[in-house]
Design a protein around this motif. Structure first.
Motif, mmCIF file in Angstrom:
data_model
loop_
_atom_site.group_PDB
_atom_site.id
_atom_site.type_symbol
_atom_site.label_atom_id
_atom_site.label_comp_id
_atom_site.label_asym_id
_atom_site.label_seq_id
_atom_site.Cartn_x
_atom_site.Cartn_y
_atom_site.Cartn_z
ATOM 1 N N GLN A 85 13.104 2.898 7.563
ATOM 2 C CA GLN A 85 13.397 1.493 7.782
ATOM 3 C C GLN A 85 12.565 0.967 8.951
ATOM 4 O OE1 GLN A 85 14.951 0.813 5.003
ATOM 5 N NE2 GLN A 85 16.878 -0.011 5.778
ATOM 6 N N GLU A 86 12.148 -0.296 8.874
ATOM 7 C CA GLU A 86 11.413 -0.936 9.956
ATOM 8 C C GLU A 86 12.365 -1.837 10.735
ATOM 9 O OE1 GLU A 86 8.547 -0.071 10.710
ATOM 10 O OE2 GLU A 86 7.673 0.807 8.900
ATOM 11 N N GLU A 87 12.250 -1.819 12.054
ATOM 12 C CA GLU A 87 13.120 -2.632 12.903
ATOM 13 C C GLU A 87 12.406 -3.868 13.458
ATOM 14 O OE1 GLU A 87 16.245 -2.014 13.081
ATOM 15 O OE2 GLU A 87 16.103 -0.108 11.981
ATOM 16 N N ASP A 88 11.111 -3.734 13.702
ATOM 17 C CA ASP A 88 10.332 -4.838 14.249
ATOM 18 C C ASP A 88 9.984 -5.837 13.145
ATOM 19 O OD1 ASP A 88 8.456 -5.975 16.432
ATOM 20 O OD2 ASP A 88 7.116 -5.650 14.721
ATOM 21 N N SER A 89 10.110 -7.144 13.431
ATOM 22 C CA SER A 89 9.883 -8.172 12.416
ATOM 23 C C SER A 89 8.461 -8.132 11.864
ATOM 24 C CB SER A 89 10.168 -9.566 12.991
ATOM 25 O OG SER A 89 11.541 -9.727 13.235
ATOM 26 N N PHE A 90 7.487 -7.882 12.711
ATOM 27 C CA PHE A 90 6.100 -7.823 12.261
ATOM 28 C C PHE A 90 5.908 -6.654 11.298
ATOM 29 C CE2 PHE A 90 1.590 -6.536 12.927
ATOM 30 C CZ PHE A 90 1.003 -7.667 12.387
ATOM 31 N N GLU A 91 6.484 -5.515 11.640
ATOM 32 C CA GLU A 91 6.387 -4.354 10.753
ATOM 33 C C GLU A 91 7.158 -4.585 9.467
ATOM 34 O OE1 GLU A 91 4.397 -1.785 11.111
ATOM 35 O OE2 GLU A 91 3.654 -2.734 12.955
ATOM 36 N N GLN A 92 8.276 -5.326 9.549
ATOM 37 C CA GLN A 92 9.032 -5.658 8.351
ATOM 38 C C GLN A 92 8.215 -6.529 7.405
ATOM 39 O OE1 GLN A 92 12.679 -7.435 9.747
ATOM 40 N NE2 GLN A 92 13.663 -5.454 10.117
ATOM 41 N N ALA A 93 7.471 -7.484 7.986
ATOM 42 C CA ALA A 93 6.622 -8.364 7.172
ATOM 43 C C ALA A 93 5.558 -7.542 6.450
ATOM 44 C CB ALA A 93 5.973 -9.425 8.049
ATOM 45 N N LYS A 94 4.936 -6.611 7.152
ATOM 46 C CA LYS A 94 3.931 -5.748 6.526
ATOM 47 C C LYS A 94 4.572 -4.862 5.464
ATOM 48 C CE LYS A 94 2.064 -3.858 10.205
ATOM 49 N NZ LYS A 94 1.100 -3.044 10.995
ATOM 50 N N SER A 95 5.779 -4.385 5.748
ATOM 51 C CA SER A 95 6.489 -3.539 4.793
ATOM 52 C C SER A 95 6.784 -4.303 3.506
ATOM 53 C CB SER A 95 7.796 -3.030 5.416
ATOM 54 O OG SER A 95 8.554 -2.312 4.471
ATOM 55 N N ASN A 96 7.169 -5.586 3.636
ATOM 56 C CA ASN A 96 7.421 -6.417 2.455
ATOM 57 C C ASN A 96 6.181 -6.503 1.569
ATOM 58 O OD1 ASN A 96 10.011 -6.953 3.278
ATOM 59 N ND2 ASN A 96 9.626 -9.060 3.904
ATOM 60 N N ILE A 97 5.034 -6.754 2.189
ATOM 61 C CA ILE A 97 3.795 -6.907 1.439
ATOM 62 C C ILE A 97 3.415 -5.595 0.760
ATOM 63 C CG2 ILE A 97 1.310 -7.268 1.704
ATOM 64 C CD1 ILE A 97 1.957 -9.450 3.732
ATOM 65 N N ARG A 98 3.576 -4.498 1.478
ATOM 66 C CA ARG A 98 3.257 -3.193 0.878
ATOM 67 C C ARG A 98 4.170 -2.905 -0.315
ATOM 68 N NH1 ARG A 98 3.880 -1.195 6.252
ATOM 69 N NH2 ARG A 98 1.956 -1.428 7.475
ATOM 70 N N PHE A 99 5.441 -3.302 -0.191
ATOM 71 C CA PHE A 99 6.383 -3.093 -1.288
ATOM 72 C C PHE A 99 5.944 -3.866 -2.528
ATOM 73 C CE2 PHE A 99 10.221 -4.892 -3.421
ATOM 74 C CZ PHE A 99 10.553 -3.751 -4.142
ATOM 75 N N ILE A 100 5.577 -5.123 -2.358
ATOM 76 C CA ILE A 100 5.139 -5.920 -3.500
ATOM 77 C C ILE A 100 3.879 -5.322 -4.109
ATOM 78 C CG2 ILE A 100 4.265 -8.199 -4.183
ATOM 79 C CD1 ILE A 100 6.251 -9.368 -2.115
ATOM 80 N N ASP A 101 3.000 -4.793 -3.280
ATOM 81 C CA ASP A 101 1.828 -4.088 -3.799
ATOM 82 C C ASP A 101 2.242 -2.882 -4.644
ATOM 83 O OD1 ASP A 101 -0.378 -5.556 -3.091
ATOM 84 O OD2 ASP A 101 -0.840 -4.417 -1.279
ATOM 85 N N ARG A 102 3.272 -2.165 -4.202
ATOM 86 C CA ARG A 102 3.726 -0.992 -4.969
ATOM 87 C C ARG A 102 4.325 -1.420 -6.308
ATOM 88 N NH1 ARG A 102 5.484 0.469 0.146
ATOM 89 N NH2 ARG A 102 7.703 0.200 -0.317
ATOM 90 N N VAL A 103 5.022 -2.538 -6.325
ATOM 91 C CA VAL A 103 5.555 -3.047 -7.597
ATOM 92 C C VAL A 103 4.401 -3.412 -8.528
ATOM 93 C CG1 VAL A 103 6.954 -4.826 -8.713
ATOM 94 C CG2 VAL A 103 7.679 -3.889 -6.517
ATOM 95 N N LYS A 104 3.369 -4.043 -7.979
ATOM 96 C CA LYS A 104 2.202 -4.392 -8.794
ATOM 97 C C LYS A 104 1.535 -3.141 -9.354
ATOM 98 C CE LYS A 104 1.051 -8.790 -6.614
ATOM 99 N NZ LYS A 104 0.026 -9.578 -5.893
ATOM 100 N N ALA A 105 1.406 -2.112 -8.525
ATOM 101 C CA ALA A 105 0.778 -0.873 -8.981
ATOM 102 C C ALA A 105 1.616 -0.202 -10.074
ATOM 103 C CB ALA A 105 0.578 0.073 -7.802
ATOM 104 N N TYR A 106 2.940 -0.283 -9.951
ATOM 105 C CA TYR A 106 3.844 0.275 -10.968
ATOM 106 C C TYR A 106 3.636 -0.454 -12.291
ATOM 107 C CZ TYR A 106 8.274 1.188 -13.412
ATOM 108 O OH TYR A 106 9.227 1.514 -14.349
ATOM 109 N N ILE A 107 3.648 -1.779 -12.257
ATOM 110 C CA ILE A 107 3.491 -2.578 -13.469
ATOM 111 C C ILE A 107 2.112 -2.380 -14.081
ATOM 112 C CG2 ILE A 107 3.330 -4.963 -14.308
ATOM 113 C CD1 ILE A 107 5.569 -5.676 -12.345
ATOM 114 N N ALA A 108 1.095 -2.219 -13.235
ATOM 115 C CA ALA A 108 -0.278 -2.060 -13.730
ATOM 116 C C ALA A 108 -0.428 -0.834 -14.619
ATOM 117 C CB ALA A 108 -1.248 -1.982 -12.559
ATOM 118 N N LYS A 109 0.432 0.150 -14.441
ATOM 119 C CA LYS A 109 0.333 1.375 -15.237
ATOM 120 C C LYS A 109 0.569 1.107 -16.726
ATOM 121 C CE LYS A 109 1.691 4.446 -11.458
ATOM 122 N NZ LYS A 109 0.329 4.983 -11.257
#
Length: 227
Positions: A85-109
């Motif tokens: 889990q991320e506690e810092d807001s900036f790291e949370q924002a980056k984590s959100n973007i990385r998560f959406i990228d992972r969803v895109k990579a999952y769907i791309a398969k």
């Protein structure tokens, strides 16, 4: 109150904005809109359930692409479970973007142009000021944004952006062969054909809304020796 509308047959819409309410449900943060581990797993599970129930092409994709749907899902959820889990807001924002990228990579398969993900708030744009196109076996500059390149020149140690010209061959991206950079981008793109996937990946070298880097610049190396 659910902020995620639904996981649809051919499109998944995810929220990416601030949340004003106090209630914490599976799709909301508190002070900052943050997809924590519970959120991420529930969103993926919802998507997986929708695919299994509603995606008519699943048996065809499993057969033609060799997708092991159950194994793919298990590995995807296990990876999400492994993240901290991320506690810092900036790291949370980056984590959100990385998560959406992972969803895109999952769907791309599933290699389906009509199966895509969208967010209620547009994702940030990576724009380098250069656009690329594939000509034969070469990746070349197809257009350039003179104003942005002139601005970049004031903030970069690069000698002269004016030396970059339409038709210049791109050979490396951040020190990696351009072919490898294209392959990396391809893994995030849902496309029904290899050719369409590659065309979008080549375009993504210069402008895209996915595969966000950890730095605010990119090093392009051209065959002319210009970087």
């Amino acid at each position: 109150m659910r902020k995620l509308a639904s996981a649809l047959l051919i499109a998944l819409t995810l929220p990416l904005s601030t949340y004003a309410g106090d209630e914490k449900d599976a799709y909301s943060g508190r002070n900052f809109w943050y997809y924590d581990k519970t959120d991420r797993i529930k969103i993926f599970q919802s998507l997986m359930d929708s695919i299994e129930i509603d995606y008519a092409l699943l048996p065809i994709k499993e057969d033609r692409l060799g997708i092991n749907f159950q194994k793919l899902n298990a590995e995807t959820l296990a990876f999400e479970e492994s993240l901290t889990q991320e506690e810092d807001s900036f790291e949370q924002a980056k984590s959100n973007i990385r998560f959406i990228d992972r969803v895109k990579a999952y769907i791309a398969k599933f290699e389906d142009t009509h199966f895509a993900i969208g967010t209620t708030t547009p994702m940030p744009v990576i724009y380098t000021g250069l656009r690329f196109f594939e000509v034969g076996d070469k990746i070349v500059v197809s257009s350039l944004d003179a104003k942005l390149l002139a601005y970049n020149a004031t903030r970069s140690s690069t000698p002269d952006f004016k030396k970059i010209a339409i038709g210049d061959e791109l050979v490396k991206v951040d020190g990696k062969p351009v072919a490898k950079a294209i392959d990396e981008l391809s893994s995030f793109i849902a496309a029904s054909s290899k050719g369409f996937n590659r065309m979008l990946a080549v375009n993504g070298l210069g402008i895209r809304r996915y595969n966000f880097p950890n730095k605010n610049y990119v090093d392009f190396t051209f065959a002319s020796g210009q970087t």
